[in-house]
Design a protein around this motif. Structure first.
Motif, PDB file in Angstrom:
ATOM      1  N   GLN A   1      68.693 -11.052 -10.677  1.00  0.00           N
ATOM      2  CA  GLN A   1      69.183 -12.421 -10.738  1.00  0.00           C
ATOM      3  C   GLN A   1      70.078 -12.780  -9.538  1.00  0.00           C
ATOM      4  O   GLN A   1      70.108 -13.931  -9.112  1.00  0.00           O
ATOM      5  CB  GLN A   1      69.950 -12.642 -12.045  1.00  0.00           C
ATOM      6  N   GLU A   2      70.771 -11.800  -9.011  1.00  0.00           N
ATOM      7  CA  GLU A   2      71.682 -12.121  -7.899  1.00  0.00           C
ATOM      8  C   GLU A   2      70.922 -12.616  -6.666  1.00  0.00           C
ATOM      9  O   GLU A   2      71.221 -13.690  -6.134  1.00  0.00           O
ATOM     10  CB  GLU A   2      72.529 -10.886  -7.553  1.00  0.00           C
ATOM     11  N   PRO A   3      69.912 -11.881  -6.161  1.00  0.00           N
ATOM     12  CA  PRO A   3      69.170 -12.441  -5.004  1.00  0.00           C
ATOM     13  C   PRO A   3      68.410 -13.710  -5.373  1.00  0.00           C
ATOM     14  O   PRO A   3      68.223 -14.587  -4.524  1.00  0.00           O
ATOM     15  CB  PRO A   3      68.209 -11.306  -4.617  1.00  0.00           C
TER      16      PRO A   3
ATOM     17  N   ARG B   1      69.409 -16.030  -7.440  1.00  0.00           N
ATOM     18  CA  ARG B   1      70.359 -17.143  -7.369  1.00  0.00           C
ATOM     19  C   ARG B   1      70.598 -17.558  -5.912  1.00  0.00           C
ATOM     20  O   ARG B   1      70.748 -18.742  -5.593  1.00  0.00           O
ATOM     21  CB  ARG B   1      71.670 -16.752  -8.052  1.00  0.00           C
ATOM     22  N   LYS B   2      70.636 -16.565  -5.006  1.00  0.00           N
ATOM     23  CA  LYS B   2      70.823 -16.903  -3.591  1.00  0.00           C
ATOM     24  C   LYS B   2      69.636 -17.695  -3.054  1.00  0.00           C
ATOM     25  O   LYS B   2      69.806 -18.684  -2.319  1.00  0.00           O
ATOM     26  CB  LYS B   2      71.004 -15.627  -2.780  1.00  0.00           C
ATOM     27  N   VAL B   3      68.431 -17.261  -3.421  1.00  0.00           N
ATOM     28  CA  VAL B   3      67.237 -17.986  -2.966  1.00  0.00           C
ATOM     29  C   VAL B   3      67.268 -19.409  -3.469  1.00  0.00           C
ATOM     30  O   VAL B   3      67.049 -20.375  -2.705  1.00  0.00           O
ATOM     31  CB  VAL B   3      65.963 -17.254  -3.447  1.00  0.00           C
TER      32      VAL B   3
ATOM     33  N   SER C   1      69.860 -21.150  -4.473  1.00  0.00           N
ATOM     34  CA  SER C   1      70.992 -21.886  -3.915  1.00  0.00           C
ATOM     35  C   SER C   1      70.696 -22.353  -2.499  1.00  0.00           C
ATOM     36  O   SER C   1      70.907 -23.517  -2.141  1.00  0.00           O
ATOM     37  CB  SER C   1      72.241 -21.002  -3.957  1.00  0.00           C
ATOM     38  N   PHE C   2      70.146 -21.422  -1.669  1.00  0.00           N
ATOM     39  CA  PHE C   2      69.882 -21.811  -0.275  1.00  0.00           C
ATOM     40  C   PHE C   2      68.723 -22.796  -0.180  1.00  0.00           C
ATOM     41  O   PHE C   2      68.715 -23.675   0.694  1.00  0.00           O
ATOM     42  CB  PHE C   2      69.606 -20.570   0.563  1.00  0.00           C
ATOM     43  N   CYS C   3      67.757 -22.675  -1.104  1.00  0.00           N
ATOM     44  CA  CYS C   3      66.662 -23.646  -1.101  1.00  0.00           C
ATOM     45  C   CYS C   3      67.180 -25.030  -1.456  1.00  0.00           C
ATOM     46  O   CYS C   3      66.774 -26.044  -0.869  1.00  0.00           O
ATOM     47  CB  CYS C   3      65.569 -23.213  -2.062  1.00  0.00           C
ATOM     48  N   GLN C   4      68.104 -25.088  -2.417  1.00  0.00           N
ATOM     49  CA  GLN C   4      68.684 -26.377  -2.791  1.00  0.00           C
ATOM     50  C   GLN C   4      69.521 -26.947  -1.641  1.00  0.00           C
ATOM     51  O   GLN C   4      69.497 -28.153  -1.365  1.00  0.00           O
ATOM     52  CB  GLN C   4      69.524 -26.211  -4.061  1.00  0.00           C
TER      53      GLN C   4
ATOM     54  N   GLN D   1      64.020 -17.530 -12.595  1.00  0.00           N
ATOM     55  CA  GLN D   1      65.291 -17.221 -13.265  1.00  0.00           C
ATOM     56  C   GLN D   1      65.186 -17.450 -14.766  1.00  0.00           C
ATOM     57  O   GLN D   1      65.679 -16.655 -15.565  1.00  0.00           O
ATOM     58  CB  GLN D   1      66.399 -18.086 -12.656  1.00  0.00           C
TER      59      GLN D   1
END
Length: 515
Positions: free
Chosen positions: A283-285, A287-289, A291-294, A323
């Motif tokens: 879930q951590e990577p 969430r990064k994907v 977040s950065f896509c948003q 997710q």
């Protein structure tokens, strides 16, 4: 045998006479003697009571007199019945009774009446009463003497008959002993010997030597018995072989089960490790994907061409869906594995929580949810709330042109509660009745209806974890979809009453189930 039968006949006659005489001695004469003593004692108490009353004028002295008057007739009648077989003693008893009655009528009762009216008995009156009562004593003594003589005669007859009976029994025993000695030799040769030989063979087999054959020579009956024992030995030998084979199979099955248990333990350990990885490392990577896509979509929206914006939107949507899939898979794997223990759960409260969670969707769709009075069951409140939330959410999500209508019914069916969730939505084709309960199985494209396809699989796992079943009722009348599921009854419950409509109120954000 003739000697034995004759002795038995004589003994039976003597025994009958002995029992009769014994019954008379120990029964009739004994009881008559005791009753006679009691009657004489009662008369003496009466005489003493009258004299005491005459001297003291105290009515308390008359209590024994009146008590004797009450029980005297019954005791006298019983005594007469006991002496029905003794006419002479009965006659003497009647004479004594008349003397007692004369004393009572001519002296006792007049004396009591005279003292009660204030009179005084003179010495001559007391002497006359004593004389009359002495006559009563003499008559009772004569009666007791006759009674004792008759009892002695019967007792002597009993002694004679007992002696004869003993002599008869001794003679019969000696005759029987002689006959038994004569028969013993024959029985020893023709019966006892072969039976002992058969017993020896049988003990050898019973000691564990099932391969030892059983064969005995003797009378036909003994030989047939030996043949039956031999057949039983062979049957036991066959059954022993079957049991040994079964034992070997059971042992192999036990070893296989132990190996499967170890494999299952390893699988559970790996599943727990997977759950940990999915809940933390994956879930951590992710969430990064997302977040950065948003951030990419917000910062560069309109600066790229339309197709680039569409690609970024696809990436954001895919990250969110991934997710959600991970979270749903984690929730599915935890059912039955991470349990807080069963407790009494009020399903009314569970449904209320589920409707609050779905309040936004219910308000937006104009849905009406009705339900029967729900019972209390044993389980986990959070999981059962999830079942209601998924089933009601499905009824709202997969709706038709009309506003959604969902009804939760319940009825008692033996040791189970049978629940029914019926809606007026688009329905499910009968051929998909089993497929819809498989994890991640969807009947519609994700663009038509959102969700991950894990909702009904979650319901199935939760219901089975609580000892119940869930299925799609393909034979339900009307349109829409009807799900049925069962839960065990935990104790005496009242039956479901008529359903009362409940319209969902606005509450927390909806968390819908899906097919």
């Amino acid at each position: 045998m003739a000697l034995v039968l004759a002795g038995l006949a004589v003994g039976a006659v003597l025994l009958t006479r002995t029992r009769t005489e014994q019954a008379r001695v120990t029964g009739d004469y004994y009881d008559a003697t005791v009753l006679s003593d009691d009657l004489l004692t009662s008369l003496v108490d009466q005489e003493t009571a009258v004299r005491g009353y005459a001297l003291t004028r105290d009515p308390a002295y008359l209590a024994p007199y009146r008590a004797a008057e009450e029980r005297g007739p019954a005791d006298f009648a019983t005594l007469q019945r006991k002496l029905e077989g003794s006419p002479q003693a009965l006659d003497r008893l009647q004479v004594a009774a008349r003397a007692a009655g004369a004393w009572q009528r001519t002296w006792a009762e007049p004396a009591i009446a005279d003292v009660r009216t204030g009179g005084t008995l003179s010495g001559a009156d007391l002497d006359r009463g004593r004389t009359l009562f002495d006559a009563v004593r003499r008559e009772y003594s004569a009666y007791r003497e006759v009674l004792g003589d008759e009892r002695d005669e019967v007792r002597d007859a009993l002694s004679r008959d007992v002696g004869l009976l003993f002599a008869t029994l001794v003679a019969g025993a000696l005759g029987a002993l002689g006959a038994c000695l004569a028969l013993l030799a024959a029985l020893r040769r023709w019966v006892t010997g072969p039976v002992e030989a058969l017993a020896t063979e049988t003990r050898t087999v019973a000691a564990g030597d099932l391969h030892h054959p059983v064969h005995v020579e003797g009378p036909p009956e003994i030989e047939r018995l030996a043949a039956d024992v031999e057949a039983m030995r062979r049957g036991l030998l066959t059954q022993l072989g079957v049991l040994e084979a079964a034992k070997a199979e059971v042992e192999a099955s036990r070893l296989q089960l132990e190996e499967q248990a170890r494999e299952l333990q390893r699988s559970n350990t790996e599943l727990e490790q997977f759950a940990y990885v999915a809940s933390h490392d994956l879930q951590e990577p992710l969430r990064k994907v997302a977040s950065f896509c948003q951030m990419l979509a917000r910062r560069y929206e309109g600066q790229l061409d339309e197709r680039a914006d569409q690609y970024i939107a696809f990436a954001v949507d895919g990250a969110k869906r991934m997710q959600q899939l991970i979270n749903d898979l984690l929730a599915f794997s935890r059912v039955g594995r991470l349990s807080s223990g069963f407790a009494d759960v009020d399903l009314e409260a569970c449904l209320a929580v589920a409707l609050r969670n779905l309040s936004a969707a219910l308000e937006e769709s104009g849905a009406v949810v009705t339900h029967d009075p729900l019972p209390t069951v044993s389980g986990e409140a959070g999981l059962l709330t999830q079942v209601f939330q998924n089933l009601v959410g499905n009824g709202v999500k997969f709706r038709g042109d009309e506003p959604p209508r969902v009804h939760l019914g319940v009825e008692r069916a033996g040791d189970e509660w049978l629940f029914c969730c019926r809606d007026n939505g688009i329905g499910v084709e009968p051929e998909y009745a089993e497929r819809i309960f498989v994890i991640f199985q969807r009947l519609h494209a994700k663009d038509a209806y959102e969700g991950t396809g894990i909702g009904l699989a979650m319901c199935k796992k939760i219901v089975e974890h609580h000892g119940g079943r869930i299925w799609l009722d393909t034979a339900a009348p009307g349109g829409g979809t009807t799900f049925r599921f069962t839960l065990p009854v935990v104790g005496p419950q009242e039956g479901a009453a008529t359903a009362a409509p409940v319209t969902a109120a606005v509450g927390a954000a909806a968390q819908e189930g899906d097919r």
